[in-house]
Design a protein around this motif. Sequence first.
Motif, mmCIF file in Angstrom:
data_model
loop_
_atom_site.group_PDB
_atom_site.id
_atom_site.type_symbol
_atom_site.label_atom_id
_atom_site.label_comp_id
_atom_site.label_asym_id
_atom_site.label_seq_id
_atom_site.Cartn_x
_atom_site.Cartn_y
_atom_site.Cartn_z
ATOM 1 N N HIS A 145 37.257 33.965 39.040
ATOM 2 C CA HIS A 145 37.712 34.035 37.482
ATOM 3 C C HIS A 145 36.451 34.915 37.085
ATOM 4 N N CYS A 146 36.515 35.275 35.929
ATOM 5 C CA CYS A 146 35.621 36.213 35.142
ATOM 6 C C CYS A 146 34.139 35.505 34.966
ATOM 7 N N ASP A 147 34.246 33.989 34.773
ATOM 8 C CA ASP A 147 32.997 33.445 34.335
ATOM 9 C C ASP A 147 32.087 33.540 35.615
ATOM 10 N N LEU B 165 41.762 41.747 40.067
ATOM 11 C CA LEU B 165 41.227 42.048 41.185
ATOM 12 C C LEU B 165 41.550 41.003 42.582
ATOM 13 N N ASN B 166 42.017 39.813 42.026
ATOM 14 C CA ASN B 166 42.475 38.775 43.142
ATOM 15 C C ASN B 166 43.513 39.383 43.914
ATOM 16 N N GLN C 298 49.849 39.530 49.317
ATOM 17 C CA GLN C 298 48.845 40.200 50.287
ATOM 18 C C GLN C 298 47.771 39.519 51.194
ATOM 19 N N PRO C 299 47.236 39.899 52.388
ATOM 20 C CA PRO C 299 46.327 39.079 53.091
ATOM 21 C C PRO C 299 45.424 38.222 52.221
ATOM 22 N N ILE D 218 38.371 39.420 52.747
ATOM 23 C CA ILE D 218 38.856 40.504 51.697
ATOM 24 C C ILE D 218 38.583 39.664 50.202
ATOM 25 N N GLN D 219 38.770 38.489 49.886
ATOM 26 C CA GLN D 219 38.644 37.786 49.083
ATOM 27 C C GLN D 219 37.102 37.898 48.425
#
Length: 357
Positions: A41-43, A186-187, A192-193, A198-199
């Motif tokens: 998340h953004c935070d 962006l997640n 998707q894999p 990747i994460q």
Amino acid sequence: MSSTATLSQPTPPTVDEQAAKRRKMDSGSSKVIGTHNGTFHCDEALAVYLLRLTETYAGAGLKRTRDPAVLATCDIVVDVGATYDPAAQRYDHHQRGFEEVFVYGGHNQVKLSSAGLVYKHFGKEIVQREVGSKVGEEGVERLWLKMYKEFIEAIDANDNGIPAYPSSQTPLYRSSTDLPSRVRHLNPAWNQPMTSTIQDSQFAKASELTGSEFLQRLHYYADAWLPAREIVVTALQSEASKSVDPAGRVLVFEGFAPWKEHLFEIEADLQQGEKKALYVLYPDETAGNWRIQAVPVSSESFESRKALPEVWRGVRDEELSKVSGIEGGIFVHASGFIGGNQTKEGVIQMAKKALEM
């Protein structure tokens, strides 16, 4: 080459280039930041970036995990661990009973996320490191508060599910372009894999996105917003303003600057009561011409504290000069919130007459 030719100057580095250079220089840090893995998340993306702007955590490594044993090896942990303990460098906000807020101007309604927690404890150092040499100690304090109000608070509210309006009101549209939404996108998608590699790579992009926007906003406030405030302060104290109206109801700016927000904040700080500015005079974009603008009742209001006289409204040029008795008239808006004259002396006379009418 002509002796009067000007040598080209090197292009100064952008905010992103400065940040990248700093991280490269500090890449030898042995510190490790911990946050949770999985969907980000953004935070926490911003919290990690902010920490890397501090002296202690510049160039720090990152571990994304929910394993308590791994988190225990980290020097600082944000947004995971169910603990808020600055002494232990633990900054989570999800635990029961957490109600920490950032207080500014008596406002303290939004519970902090990990971004707000990191900013509350490290933000002043970050502002000092980034722009302190340009703005001084008082400027650092002002920018620290400004950046929370204008940038961090919305991220805190979004992460904690605090709406900006009562639930009884139905919004006319949905925004999906704010910073938390762009981070969320962006997640990796559900189909998707979802490997940790990747994460983690996508999290790095999210952190860079949030941090670069933070720095861009901070430098704007330091380089443009704060200097405008100084212009307003100077106008409030200037002999030019006092000579037009000793009671302080007219402010004279020798050059244009965004003034509304600053004027209201300064008046509140000074607790001026009824002694408030009614008109602002400044040169407009056309060389030689000047404008007179009525101060609104609030920074977002269309209602003026004292609009220009009704008989002037919607009148232009020679007709305006005739009805006002002031040479050089250009226009007065139909609502009376703004007008123009060909000279500075002309708008001064407009202000003096408007005060009396």
